[in-house]
Design a protein around this motif. Structure first.
Motif, PDB file in Angstrom:
ATOM      1  N   ASP A 320       0.814  -1.215   0.000  1.00  0.00           N
ATOM      2  CA  ASP A 320       0.000   0.000   0.000  1.00  0.00           C
ATOM      3  C   ASP A 320       0.847   1.265   0.000  1.00  0.00           C
ATOM      4  OD1 ASP A 320      -2.394  -1.392  -0.012  1.00  0.00           O
ATOM      5  OD2 ASP A 320      -2.514  -1.466   2.173  1.00  0.00           O
ATOM      6  N   LYS A 321       2.080   1.140  -0.479  1.00  0.00           N
ATOM      7  CA  LYS A 321       2.955   2.303  -0.539  1.00  0.00           C
ATOM      8  C   LYS A 321       3.505   2.435  -1.950  1.00  0.00           C
ATOM      9  CE  LYS A 321       7.107   4.285   1.591  1.00  0.00           C
ATOM     10  NZ  LYS A 321       8.168   4.068   2.593  1.00  0.00           N
ATOM     11  N   THR A 323       6.277   4.236  -4.133  1.00  0.00           N
ATOM     12  CA  THR A 323       7.538   4.979  -4.088  1.00  0.00           C
ATOM     13  C   THR A 323       7.871   5.438  -5.494  1.00  0.00           C
ATOM     14  OG1 THR A 323       8.325   3.670  -2.211  1.00  0.00           O
ATOM     15  CG2 THR A 323       9.970   4.891  -3.483  1.00  0.00           C
ATOM     16  N   ASP A 341       7.191   9.437  -1.794  1.00  0.00           N
ATOM     17  CA  ASP A 341       6.330   8.322  -1.408  1.00  0.00           C
ATOM     18  C   ASP A 341       4.886   8.789  -1.234  1.00  0.00           C
ATOM     19  OD1 ASP A 341       8.644   6.776  -1.224  1.00  0.00           O
ATOM     20  OD2 ASP A 341       8.933   7.320   0.886  1.00  0.00           O
ATOM     21  N   GLN A 343       1.682   6.895   0.776  1.00  0.00           N
ATOM     22  CA  GLN A 343       1.187   5.757   1.550  1.00  0.00           C
ATOM     23  C   GLN A 343      -0.337   5.789   1.533  1.00  0.00           C
ATOM     24  OE1 GLN A 343       3.208   3.364   3.481  1.00  0.00           O
ATOM     25  NE2 GLN A 343       1.231   2.336   3.259  1.00  0.00           N
TER      26      GLN A 343
END
Length: 825
Positions: A320-321, A323, A341, A343
């Protein structure tokens, strides 16, 4: 050598002949045992199978070719067919056959139609392939108790779906509501193995007339538990073009995954999109073009189709991130680079850096609804770092600089644009600072400094100054009569806040001088506020119309017709100038300096609308003034000159002695005071008192805004003037009050200035009767009515009762006839 060539040729010929004879025998064997083979296939697959002609083949290896192949679906999913193919070709590995092992090398489906179904529990219809009826029942009974790990299965026939040619796939998802169709599918799987990576090549038409999806990838090894999200992937994807509108309708869950505020419609293109990893940990690098598509993000952004949009990203999505190693967004005129990022979860937490090249502001009013129709121009440049949570009611912190150069905008209600706006906005967390900003508005050059205290809800303070500001430049609705309005040496400071679409304001402003509503002023000082579309004037002071004004009140523009209520105090206002301010075309009826306290309320956009709705009350006085084109004293006395003996009551000597009272065009007065209330388009006047040098007027009545009047008043002359009037016409003494003053009751009715005072005949009759009683009825009869006998002779007569009654009646009749003749005029 020749001998060996002959031997080799003979061997090849013999091999071909033997192979041909073997193929004929195999085909004959298959034809005789076709029913048996179908039964074995159905038992192995757990599905009903039908097929046409079956032939052995040596093409591309040893195998079989099956015409018109069909396999039914699991009845638990649908009553139709799972797969239907015009031609099914199965190629076997040769060497395992020598060991009596059957290994499928490749299976090719030509022109297949495949239906894939996922049920409400998330299970696919192909999971049950290869399980017999008994095994399916046992598996179903044990699943809840043991929940065993799913296995992909090892039967070689599972590979039969790896190569497709010209196929169609219908994917029906009863859990997420998707209903997808892929056509013209060419799928080729090479080196398939559950335990090693294998190659996949896919081309298909996704809601297009020709193949628009191309995928090449290495897949695997497959997991024993069947978890596709953990299967390694390494490949490249191109979708050029794809119709987002049709895809949204077919896969609503996919649209929902983007968020309820994001909506994509129209045509988009995915190019050179490389991926590596698993669906739960995937690195991507590619480009998405959306120029032909439309993008909507709530009410914040609405990009129309045809406006340039390109997104390039080198990023990784895991846990669920997201980058972003390197990202670039090109939208309209904006070229923005970003990294950092995002999130996901309960809202989004941002940690990004953004850096833009100078971007033109033209056309952005078509993308951002909040600035629609603002006709933006100029350039914008941004360098910032964004960090924090972003969801409903929360915005991230921003550190950076936003620069505007030669920017301009024209709000719809402005008649002139805001131009030459140059500034730097410094962002510091939840705050921003505009240290020095200059802009032009029409003929004005404005300097502004502001500080944003917080972004959610938006709250800012400001300080503004300008040498002059023309209301006609920022209010296109002003009429021609207000084009000359100007506010000079303006200073203002205050606080704005915006929450849920509603603006609030508190502030102060002052102006050294200027003109508003064609009225010059000096020393304007005001404290105002705005909330819920109601403007409150907490304090307003200014010098105008040769006097001073203080006002408190409110102005509401919630409805189509604005409403207001004010409490005001005026001192020394020039009434003549006030007339000119209210209605420049109106005739002047009065002059002087006015002091007043009043409370008024009403509604309307202009004076004509306000007049019938105006309500209020107050008190006012006008000092050292005059009623213009109207002499009240001369007019009132002229009305009684028809009385016998009073014809010359205003003789030339009196006119010469009292010129202001009898010969002047206007009625000069020292003081005019009254209480009043306003309602139904008229001003009701009470306790009216007007004092002049030689008379006093008291009364009450009303006046409306069309200059109609209706008053009942009494004119009382001074003792000095009353005595002179008595000398001029001695009969006047019978009209004097107890203080020796001549009182003339009169009515003033009509439309100014064409009105004249009319004496009140009834009241004058009462005064005459009082004079009779004071001086004696006989003397009054002799002087006014004539024909009476000598009083001495009357004393010698002894009238009887009947004679007395007749004489009394005769005297009363004569008095009545005399009064009627006197006041009939």
């Amino acid at each position: 050598m020749r001998k060996w060539i002959i031997v080799a040729g003979a061997i090849v010929v013999i091999t071909v002949v033997v192979g041909f004879l073997l193929l004929l025998n195999i085909n004959s064997l298959i034809a005789r045992n076709k029913g048996y083979l179908i039964a074995q296939a159905e038992d192995a697959l757990g599905r009903k199978v039908s097929m046409g002609e079956v032939q052995a083949t040596l093409w591309s290896g040893l195998g079989a070719r099956i015409a018109d192949f069909t396999m039914s679906d699991d009845p638990a999913y649908s009553s139709g067919e799972f797969v239907r193919a015009k031609d099914l070709q199965v190629n076997l590995r040769f060497w395992p056959l020598l060991r009596k092992e059957v290994q499928v090398k490749r299976v090719i489906l030509h022109d297949p139609v495949i239906q894939i179904v996922r049920n409400a529990d998330g299970e696919f219809n192909f999971f049950t392939i290869g399980k017999g009826a008994k095994e399916k029942k046992e598996t179903s009974a044990k699943e809840k108790k043991e929940a065993p790990a799913k296995e992909p299965g090892q039967p070689a026939w599972l590979v039969s779906l790896v190569d497709l040619s010209g196929g169609d796939i219908h994917y029906l998802d009863r859990k997420d509501g998707a209903d997808l169709r892929l056509q013209q599918i060419d799928l080729k799987v090479e080196d398939f193995d559950f335990n090693r990576a294998f190659s996949v090549k896919l081309a298909a038409a996704v809601y297009a007339g020709k193949q628009n999806l191309k995928l090449t990838s290495k897949v695997g090894p497959l997991r024993p538990d069947g978890d596709f999200t953990q299967v390694p992937l390494n490949g490249e994807l191109d979708i050029d073009p794809f119709d987002a509108t049709r895809l949204n309708a077919a896969a609503p869950k996919l649209k929902g995954a983007l968020g309820k505020d994001i909506d994509l419609t129209g045509v988009f293109r995915v190019k050179d999109f490389k991926f590596n990893g698993t669906l739960k940990d995937l690195a991507v690098n590619g480009k998405i073009e959306g120029t032909e598509g439309a993008v909507r993000y709530g009410k914040t952004l609405q990009k129309p189709a045809g406006m340039p949009l390109t997104l390039t990203a080198d990023a990784r999505y895991a846990g669920d991130k997201l980058t972003i190693r390197k990202g670039q967004l090109r939208l309209h005129t904006l070229d923005l680079a970003t990294a950092g990022d995002i999130q996901f979860g309960n809202g989004a937490f941002l940690n990004l850096s953004v850096d833009s090249k100078p971007a033109s502001l033209e056309g952005w009013d078509k993308i951002v609804p909040a600035i629609a129709s603002y006709q933006l121009a100029g350039t914008l440049e941004l360098q910032a770092k964004v960090r924090g949570k972003m969801n409903k009611g929360a915005v991230p912190e921003v550190q950076g600089v936003l620069s505007l150069k030669k920017a301009s905008a024209k709000p719809p209600e402005f008649s002139k644009p805001i131009e030459n706006l140059d500034t730097r906005i410094n962002f510091t967390g939840q705050k921003a600072d505009i240290s020095d900003m200059t802009l032009s508005l029409g003929k004005s050059r404005i300097r502004l400094a502001a500080a944003i205290q917080k972004f959610a809800p938006l709250t800012l303070t400001y300080k503004m100054s300008t040498a002059e500001l023309w209301p006609a430049d920022y209010s296109a609705s002003l009429g021609e009569e207000r084009k000359a309005d100007v506010i000079r040496n303006l200073r203002s400071e205050g606080q704005f806040a915006m929450a849920n679409g509603n603006m609030t304001y508190q502030g102060k402003l002052n102006s050294a001088d200027g003109t508003l509503y064609n009225v010059p002023y000096k020393g304007l000082d005001a404290t105002v506020s705005l909330a819920d579309k109601v403007a409150n004037i907490r304090s307003l002071r200014l010098n105008t119309l040769s006097g001073a004004v203080q006002v408190e009140g409110e102005y509401s523009f919630k409805e189509a017709v604005p409403r207001f209520s004010i409490a005001s105090k005026v001192q020394g206002i020039d009434v003549k100038d006030l007339y000119a301010a209210l209605d420049p075309k109106a005739e002047r009826d009065i002059r002087g300096q006015m002091n007043a306290n009043m409370k008024l309320s009403g509604s309307g956009k202009n004076w004509e609308e306000i007049k019938p709705a105006l309500r209020g009350q107050g008190d006012a006085e006008v000092l050292q003034g005059a009623l213009l084109n109207f002499n009240i004293a001369e007019g009132a006395l002229t009305g009684i000159t028809g009385m016998p003996g009073l014809t010359n009551i205003i003789n030339p000597s009196l006119r010469q002695k009292y010129p202001e009272t009898f010969t002047a065009k206007d009625t000069e007065f020292k003081e005019l005071k009254a209480n009043f209330d306003v309602a139904d388009g008229r001003i009701n006047v009470k306790n009216l008192r007007m004092s002049a040098a030689d008379f006093l007027v008291q009364g009450e009545g009303w006046v409306d805004f069309t200059r109609k009047v209706d008053f009942r008043s009494t004119l009382s002359f001074s003792q000095r003037l009353s005595a002179d009037l008595s000398q001029s016409a001695r009969e006047t003494i019978y009209l004097l009050n107890d203080q020796g003053q001549l009182e003339v009751p009169f009515v003033l009715s009509g439309r100014m200035p064409n009105v004249k005072p009319k004496p009140d005949t009834r009241y004058l009759g009462q005064l005459v009767q009082r004079g009779f009683m004071r001086k004696g009825a006989d003397d009054l009869q002799k002087r006014f009515l004539g024909g009476g006998k000598d009083p001495a002779a009357q004393q010698n007569e002894t009238p009887n009762d009947s004679d007395t009654k007749k004489k009394k009646s005769s005297t009363e009749d004569k008095i009545r006839r005399g009064l009627e003749g006197l006041f009939k005029r």
